[in-house]
Design a protein around this motif. Sequence first.
Motif, mmCIF file in Angstrom:
data_model
loop_
_atom_site.group_PDB
_atom_site.id
_atom_site.type_symbol
_atom_site.label_atom_id
_atom_site.label_comp_id
_atom_site.label_asym_id
_atom_site.label_seq_id
_atom_site.Cartn_x
_atom_site.Cartn_y
_atom_site.Cartn_z
ATOM 1 N N THR A 29 -0.329 -11.462 -3.283
ATOM 2 C CA THR A 29 0.786 -12.420 -3.291
ATOM 3 C C THR A 29 0.316 -13.771 -3.838
ATOM 4 N N MET A 30 1.314 -14.651 -4.035
ATOM 5 C CA MET A 30 1.007 -16.040 -4.378
ATOM 6 C C MET A 30 1.267 -16.953 -3.175
ATOM 7 N N GLY A 31 1.463 -16.358 -2.003
ATOM 8 C CA GLY A 31 1.596 -17.163 -0.789
ATOM 9 C C GLY A 31 2.987 -17.716 -0.574
ATOM 10 N N LEU A 33 4.593 -17.336 2.289
ATOM 11 C CA LEU A 33 5.067 -16.016 2.706
ATOM 12 C C LEU A 33 6.437 -16.063 3.373
ATOM 13 N N HIS A 34 7.218 -15.011 3.115
ATOM 14 C CA HIS A 34 8.536 -14.850 3.749
ATOM 15 C C HIS A 34 8.669 -13.397 4.190
ATOM 16 N N ASP A 35 9.857 -13.022 4.663
ATOM 17 C CA ASP A 35 10.041 -11.666 5.207
ATOM 18 C C ASP A 35 9.860 -10.564 4.165
ATOM 19 N N GLY A 36 10.048 -10.890 2.880
ATOM 20 C CA GLY A 36 9.788 -9.902 1.826
ATOM 21 C C GLY A 36 8.304 -9.543 1.822
ATOM 22 N N HIS A 37 7.447 -10.565 1.817
ATOM 23 C CA HIS A 37 6.000 -10.328 1.889
ATOM 24 C C HIS A 37 5.654 -9.588 3.189
ATOM 25 N N ALA A 38 6.292 -10.026 4.299
ATOM 26 C CA ALA A 38 5.982 -9.427 5.605
ATOM 27 C C ALA A 38 6.315 -7.934 5.620
ATOM 28 N N PHE A 146 3.724 -3.370 -3.717
ATOM 29 C CA PHE A 146 4.420 -4.372 -4.531
ATOM 30 C C PHE A 146 5.921 -4.263 -4.247
ATOM 31 N N GLY A 147 6.627 -5.386 -4.386
ATOM 32 C CA GLY A 147 8.059 -5.392 -4.124
ATOM 33 C C GLY A 147 8.872 -5.054 -5.369
ATOM 34 N N CYS A 148 9.987 -4.331 -5.166
ATOM 35 C CA CYS A 148 10.920 -4.058 -6.277
ATOM 36 C C CYS A 148 11.668 -5.319 -6.686
ATOM 37 N N LYS A 149 11.560 -6.388 -5.904
ATOM 38 C CA LYS A 149 12.144 -7.687 -6.296
ATOM 39 C C LYS A 149 11.666 -8.057 -7.703
ATOM 40 N N ASP A 150 10.372 -7.827 -7.964
ATOM 41 C CA ASP A 150 9.804 -8.069 -9.295
ATOM 42 C C ASP A 150 9.686 -6.707 -9.982
ATOM 43 N N TYR A 151 10.853 -6.178 -10.373
ATOM 44 C CA TYR A 151 10.947 -4.779 -10.802
ATOM 45 C C TYR A 151 10.066 -4.505 -12.014
ATOM 46 N N ILE A 175 13.805 -4.479 -1.923
ATOM 47 C CA ILE A 175 14.048 -5.929 -1.916
ATOM 48 C C ILE A 175 14.563 -6.358 -0.538
ATOM 49 N N ILE A 176 13.931 -7.355 0.038
ATOM 50 C CA ILE A 176 14.431 -7.926 1.295
ATOM 51 C C ILE A 176 15.303 -9.141 0.952
ATOM 52 N N ARG A 177 16.509 -9.136 1.540
ATOM 53 C CA ARG A 177 17.486 -10.195 1.244
ATOM 54 C C ARG A 177 17.791 -11.029 2.474
ATOM 55 N N ALA A 183 18.215 -12.620 -2.580
ATOM 56 C CA ALA A 183 16.892 -11.993 -2.467
ATOM 57 C C ALA A 183 15.874 -13.053 -2.032
ATOM 58 N N MET A 184 15.061 -12.718 -1.060
ATOM 59 C CA MET A 184 14.053 -13.688 -0.606
ATOM 60 C C MET A 184 13.055 -13.954 -1.716
ATOM 61 N N SER A 185 12.667 -15.220 -1.844
ATOM 62 C CA SER A 185 11.705 -15.627 -2.861
ATOM 63 C C SER A 185 11.084 -16.939 -2.426
#
Length: 283
Positions: A29-31, A33-38, A146-151, A175-177, A183-185
């Motif tokens: 990650t790039m830090g 952090l939010h629930d998507g990273h979690a 890896f998250g599908c947020k960054d498909y 993707i966690i929203r 979408a969380m970012s």
Amino acid sequence: MKIIKSIKEMQSLALSFRRGGKRIAFVPTMGFLHDGHASLLREGRCLGDLLMLSIFVNPIQFGQNEDLDRYPRDMERDCSIAAECGVDILFNPDAEEMYPQGFQTGVTVREISLPLCGASRPGHFDGVATVVTKLFNIVQPDVALFGCKDYQQLAVIRRMTADLSLPVEIVGMPIIREADGLAMSSRNAYLSPTERKSALCLFRAITRARNLYAAGERSVEVLLDETKAVIELEPSVRIEYVEFRDGTTLKDLKVADNGTLLALAVKIGQTRLIDNTVLGEEL
Ligand code: AMP
């Protein structure tokens, strides 16, 4: 939780774990952090004996006029989220440690890096592929999440891992929203309250496309017009791209089907946001 800043130390620790038969799960990650990273970390906790997290704001994946200098950071908060998610080792190198003087090697994944974010951020995926290759060599994971947020990033990494026969299993996570659909970012932190409201047009556009598809619409031309029209109702939002593409190859297409990707990138003020959905799959 142990925090490591040195590549050598991280590498020798990873090697000793692997020699001891331990399975390493890794979340880069790039830090901030939010629930998507979690969600990635919690799944990683289940997939490995050891859970490694990296926090590194990778300078070589940012363009000249992008937000490298102001990218949000909060190491203290990140450490407490990481510990809560069961991270064993946090790898947090400096840019000088990762890219010492004289660094001149890069990894390029060709066609799949070219459209979408690759077109609007030239060189971005070279930076991503290079840092992920380095991180894989340092952390030596059995599995990386890896998250599908960054498909497209996930598609590029899957391609690179297969092409270079990297001995790492790649796991893509949904993707966690936020409750309202955004979408969380980490970059959502840049948004003013008004911009935060405008940003919801991304989810509205995705929902419109999904509803039309569910009702039987298959023409990409029609789906595209309708999707863009939803975003264009927000005068403060500038479309960077809205595209329907093959979910695996990212090639463009005229007829949508299950597995077709809808990918969107917009700018709201100075903030660039991306989102996506795969037709025929759950949100
Ligand atoms: P970043 O710190 O933005 O580089 O993201 C690190 C990882 O977390 C990447 O694999 C992202 O795709 C993933 N990620 C970021 N946001 C989300 C989200 N809202 N849902 C799921 N995964 C995410």
